[in-house]
Design a protein around this motif. Structure first.
Motif, PDB file in Angstrom:
ATOM      1  N   MET A 296       0.827  -1.202   0.000  1.00  0.00           N
ATOM      2  CA  MET A 296       0.000   0.000   0.000  1.00  0.00           C
ATOM      3  C   MET A 296       0.866   1.260   0.000  1.00  0.00           C
ATOM      4  O   MET A 296       0.623   2.203  -0.761  1.00  0.00           O
ATOM      5  N   ILE A 297       1.908   1.275   0.822  1.00  0.00           N
ATOM      6  CA  ILE A 297       2.779   2.442   0.892  1.00  0.00           C
ATOM      7  C   ILE A 297       3.584   2.599  -0.398  1.00  0.00           C
ATOM      8  O   ILE A 297       3.880   3.719  -0.825  1.00  0.00           O
ATOM      9  N   HIS A 298       3.904   1.484  -1.059  1.00  0.00           N
ATOM     10  CA  HIS A 298       4.602   1.536  -2.345  1.00  0.00           C
ATOM     11  C   HIS A 298       3.645   1.832  -3.502  1.00  0.00           C
ATOM     12  O   HIS A 298       4.078   1.847  -4.658  1.00  0.00           O
ATOM     13  N   ARG A 299       2.381   2.017  -3.200  1.00  0.00           N
ATOM     14  CA  ARG A 299       1.350   2.291  -4.209  1.00  0.00           C
ATOM     15  C   ARG A 299       1.221   1.154  -5.228  1.00  0.00           C
ATOM     16  O   ARG A 299       1.012   1.368  -6.428  1.00  0.00           O
ATOM     17  N   ILE A 300       1.362  -0.064  -4.718  1.00  0.00           N
ATOM     18  CA  ILE A 300       1.169  -1.261  -5.536  1.00  0.00           C
ATOM     19  C   ILE A 300      -0.258  -1.747  -5.329  1.00  0.00           C
ATOM     20  O   ILE A 300      -0.649  -2.032  -4.183  1.00  0.00           O
ATOM     21  N   PRO A 301      -1.093  -1.836  -6.361  1.00  0.00           N
ATOM     22  CA  PRO A 301      -2.460  -2.342  -6.179  1.00  0.00           C
ATOM     23  C   PRO A 301      -2.449  -3.754  -5.595  1.00  0.00           C
ATOM     24  O   PRO A 301      -1.592  -4.576  -5.937  1.00  0.00           O
ATOM     25  N   ILE A 302      -3.396  -4.008  -4.709  1.00  0.00           N
ATOM     26  CA  ILE A 302      -3.485  -5.300  -4.028  1.00  0.00           C
ATOM     27  C   ILE A 302      -4.747  -6.020  -4.477  1.00  0.00           C
ATOM     28  O   ILE A 302      -5.845  -5.455  -4.464  1.00  0.00           O
ATOM     29  N   ALA A 303      -4.596  -7.292  -4.885  1.00  0.00           N
ATOM     30  CA  ALA A 303      -5.732  -8.178  -5.110  1.00  0.00           C
ATOM     31  C   ALA A 303      -5.865  -9.051  -3.874  1.00  0.00           C
ATOM     32  O   ALA A 303      -4.972  -9.855  -3.576  1.00  0.00           O
ATOM     33  N   HIS A 304      -6.965  -8.873  -3.137  1.00  0.00           N
ATOM     34  CA  HIS A 304      -7.144  -9.578  -1.867  1.00  0.00           C
ATOM     35  C   HIS A 304      -8.177 -10.693  -2.026  1.00  0.00           C
ATOM     36  O   HIS A 304      -9.286 -10.465  -2.520  1.00  0.00           O
ATOM     37  N   ILE A 305      -7.812 -11.888  -1.587  1.00  0.00           N
ATOM     38  CA  ILE A 305      -8.665 -13.075  -1.690  1.00  0.00           C
ATOM     39  C   ILE A 305      -9.149 -13.472  -0.305  1.00  0.00           C
ATOM     40  O   ILE A 305      -8.378 -13.488   0.647  1.00  0.00           O
ATOM     41  N   HIS A 306     -10.436 -13.782  -0.200  1.00  0.00           N
ATOM     42  CA  HIS A 306     -11.088 -14.219   1.052  1.00  0.00           C
ATOM     43  C   HIS A 306     -11.348 -13.070   2.017  1.00  0.00           C
ATOM     44  O   HIS A 306     -11.304 -13.233   3.238  1.00  0.00           O
ATOM     45  N   GLY A 307     -11.662 -11.903   1.487  1.00  0.00           N
ATOM     46  CA  GLY A 307     -12.099 -10.810   2.338  1.00  0.00           C
ATOM     47  C   GLY A 307     -13.572 -10.943   2.700  1.00  0.00           C
ATOM     48  O   GLY A 307     -14.301 -11.789   2.188  1.00  0.00           O
ATOM     49  N   GLY A 308     -14.017 -10.076   3.625  1.00  0.00           N
ATOM     50  CA  GLY A 308     -15.420 -10.021   4.009  1.00  0.00           C
ATOM     51  C   GLY A 308     -15.869 -11.064   5.009  1.00  0.00           C
ATOM     52  O   GLY A 308     -17.022 -11.062   5.442  1.00  0.00           O
ATOM     53  N   GLU A 309     -14.983 -11.955   5.409  1.00  0.00           N
ATOM     54  CA  GLU A 309     -15.358 -13.030   6.326  1.00  0.00           C
ATOM     55  C   GLU A 309     -15.211 -12.572   7.774  1.00  0.00           C
ATOM     56  O   GLU A 309     -14.553 -11.566   8.058  1.00  0.00           O
ATOM     57  N   LEU A 310     -15.827 -13.318   8.669  1.00  0.00           N
ATOM     58  CA  LEU A 310     -15.737 -13.020  10.099  1.00  0.00           C
ATOM     59  C   LEU A 310     -15.159 -14.212  10.830  1.00  0.00           C
ATOM     60  O   LEU A 310     -15.569 -15.348  10.609  1.00  0.00           O
ATOM     61  N   THR A 311     -14.196 -13.962  11.699  1.00  0.00           N
ATOM     62  CA  THR A 311     -13.708 -14.967  12.650  1.00  0.00           C
ATOM     63  C   THR A 311     -13.503 -14.221  13.955  1.00  0.00           C
ATOM     64  O   THR A 311     -12.403 -13.781  14.272  1.00  0.00           O
ATOM     65  N   LEU A 312     -14.574 -14.094  14.713  1.00  0.00           N
ATOM     66  CA  LEU A 312     -14.577 -13.166  15.839  1.00  0.00           C
ATOM     67  C   LEU A 312     -13.681 -13.597  16.993  1.00  0.00           C
ATOM     68  O   LEU A 312     -13.395 -12.799  17.883  1.00  0.00           O
ATOM     69  N   GLY A 313     -13.210 -14.853  16.969  1.00  0.00           N
ATOM     70  CA  GLY A 313     -12.365 -15.310  18.064  1.00  0.00           C
ATOM     71  C   GLY A 313     -10.881 -15.122  17.831  1.00  0.00           C
ATOM     72  O   GLY A 313     -10.079 -15.555  18.647  1.00  0.00           O
ATOM     73  N   ALA A 314     -10.499 -14.496  16.713  1.00  0.00           N
ATOM     74  CA  ALA A 314      -9.081 -14.413  16.378  1.00  0.00           C
ATOM     75  C   ALA A 314      -8.701 -13.011  15.921  1.00  0.00           C
ATOM     76  O   ALA A 314      -9.522 -12.278  15.369  1.00  0.00           O
ATOM     77  N   ILE A 315      -7.420 -12.670  16.111  1.00  0.00           N
ATOM     78  CA  ILE A 315      -6.926 -11.382  15.615  1.00  0.00           C
ATOM     79  C   ILE A 315      -6.986 -11.321  14.096  1.00  0.00           C
ATOM     80  O   ILE A 315      -6.935 -10.243  13.506  1.00  0.00           O
TER      81      ILE A 315
END
Length: 390
Positions: free
Chosen positions: A115-134
Motif C-alpha cells: 500500500m505504501i509503495h502504491r502497488i495495487p493489491i488483489a485480496h482473496i477471502h475478504g469479508g469473512e468473520l472470525t470473531l475469536g481471532a486477531i
C-alpha cells in the motif's frame, strides 16, 4: 509484461493459491513473481518453500520474518521485520500488482508495504468473520488497503462493499480450496497410506486445532480437553496436523508430540501434509475435529462432518455438516457423537457447500489481467453504501 507478485507465508495458503499461480505463470502477457515468507522458511514448520520448488515454480524473493517466538511480543516484532523485508523486496522487483490471500500477520506485513509503495493489491477471502481471532481485524485491514477483492460467498461480497469498497471491484468467486477438491485428482486411499507411512485400514479422524488468539493462555487447557475426549474413541486412528505460528501455537504442538509418543500405534502428526495429501486425507476420514477454517470451507464438499470447537470460527457461514460446540470435554464429546450419527446415516449427501462456485481461479486470474492490461489505476475512493448498494 505486467508483473504479478503472489505472496505466500504458509503451507495451507500456498495450496489454495497454486491453481492461480499456475495460470499467471502460463500467461505470456504476465510475469509471475513469487515471494515466500513466514513459515515456509522455518525449519520448525517444515521448510515448506521446498514444496513450491518441487512443483516447478521459481521463488523470486524470500522474506525471513518469523522469529522463534509465539508470544504477542515476538509476533509483533515478526510483523515489523516483515514490513522491512517487503519494503526492500518491492523496491527491487517493482510489481504491478500484489496478490494476498487471507488474514495472517504475514499478509498484513505484505499489504502494508504494498500500500505504501502504491502497488495495487488483489485480496482473496475478504469479508469473512472470525470473531475469536486477531485474524478478523487483519483481514478487514487488508481489505481497506486492497484494490480488487475476491470473496468466497455473496454475503462476504456485500460485506466488503459495506466497508466502502467499490462494487465493480468486488467479485464473488467461491473458495479456491473447494475448487481444488473439484479439479484435482486426489490420492487413492492405499497411496495416501503409503505416503503417510501409516495404516489407514482403521477408521480415522483428522484433528487440527489452533490457538484462539483473542483469548489469553487458553490453548493448553482447551487442547487437553480435546485429547481427553479422543481417549474415549479407541476405535479411531488420529491424524494430527500441527498448529500454525500463532500465539501459543507451540503449546499445542508440544502436546501433540507428547500424545503421539504415548499413543504411537493409533496417532500420528504432521507439520505439513501439503494440499494433495491433506485433501485426500479429509476425503477418507470419519470426521474433521478442531477449529480450522478447512473444516468450515473444504470438508463439507466431501460430505464429511466437522466438529468445530470454540470461538475461533465464530461468524463464518457454514454448511449443515458443521457441528459447533464449546471447549469443555462434555461439549466436544456430544458433538462427536452427533457427527458419528450423521455420518453413519448418510444425512449429508444432498447438502450444499455455500463456498462452492465453479471457475474460481479462472475468474480471479482474468479480473487481475483485465485490470492490469486496461491500466485501470485510479484513485481509490470510499463507496458509501447508504447511497446505493446493489
Amino acid at each position: 509484461m505486467k508483473k504479478v507478485c503472489v505472496v505466500t507465508g504458509t503451507r495451507a495458503e500456498y495450496g489454495l493459491l497454486k491453481p492461480l499461480i499456475e495460470k499467471i505463470s502460463n500467461d505470456a502477457e504476465l510475469q509471475l513473481q513469487l515471494v515466500a515468507t513466514g513459515m515456509h522458511l522455518s525449519p520448525e514448520f517444515g521448510l515448506t518453500y521446498k514444496e513450491i520448488e518441487q512443483d516447478g515454480f521459481e521463488i523470486t524473493e524470500r522474506n525471513e520474518m518469523l522469529l522463534s517466538s509465539d508470544t504477542p511480543n515476538g509476533i509483533t516484532k515478526s510483523v515489523g521485520l516483515g514490513i522491512i523485508g517487503f519494503a526492500d523486496i518491492f523496491t527491487r522487483i517493482a510489481p504491478d500488482m500484489a496478490v494476498i490471500l487471507g488474514d495472517r500477520y504475514e499478509a498484513l506485513a505484505a499489504a502494508t508495504a504494498a500500500m505504501i509503495h502504491r502497488i495495487p493489491i488483489a485480496h482473496i477471502h475478504g469479508g469473512e468473520l472470525t470473531l475469536g481471532a486477531i485474524d478478523d481485524a487483519i483481514r478487514h485491514s487488508v481489505t481497506k488497503m486492497g484494490t480488487l477483492h475476491f470473496t468466497a460467498t455473496e454475503e462476504y461480497r456485500r460485506r466488503v462493499i459495506q466497508m466502502g469498497e467499490a462494487p465493480e471491484n468486488v467479485f464473488y468467486v467461491g473458495a479456491l480450496g473447494v475448487e481444488n477438491i473439484k479439479t484435482q485428482k486426489l490420492m487413492e486411499k492405499g497411496e495416501l497410506a503409503q505416503s503417510l507411512k501409516t495404516d489407514l485400514d482403521m477408521p480415522y479422524v483428522m484433528v487440527t486445532f489452533h490457538p484462539v488468539t483473542l483469548e489469553n493462555n487458553t490453548a493448553g487447557e482447551q487442547f487437553e480437553n480435546l485429547l481427553s475426549v479422543l481417549e474415549k474413541y479407541k476405535e479411531y486412528r488420529i491424524i494430527f496436523t500441527k498448529a500454525n505460528a500463532d500465539t501459543d501455537g507451540r503449546v499445542i504442538n508440544q502436546k501433540i508430540d507428547q500424545y503421539v509418543e504415548q499413543n504411537s500405534k493409533r496417532a500420528s502428526a504432521y507439520t505439513s501434509l501439503g494440499m494433495m495429501r491433506y485433501l485426500s486425507a479429509v476425503k477418507y476420514c470419519e470426521m474433521v475435529i478442531g477449529n480450522s477454517s478447512s473444516g468450515i470451507v473444504e470438508a463439507p464438499s466431501f460430505r464429511v462432518p466437522t466438529v468445530n470447537i470454540g470461538n475461533r470460527q465464530i461468524g463464518r457461514i457454514r454448511a449443515e455438516s458443521v457441528i459447533d460446540c464449546g471447549n469443555s470435554s462434555e461439549d466436544i464429546y456430544t458433538a462427536i457423537e452427533k457427527a458419528k450419527v450423521i455420518k453413519i446415516e448418510g444425512m449429508l449427501q444432498k447438502m450444499k457447500n455455500p463456498y462452492e462456485k465453479s471457475g474460481t481461479s479462472e475468474k480471479i486470474y482474468s479480473e487481475i489481467k483485465k485490470y492490469l492490461l486496461q491500466n485501470k489505476m485510479t484513485e481509490k475512493r470510499f463507496y458509501d453504501t447508504s447511497l446505493n448498494l446493489p
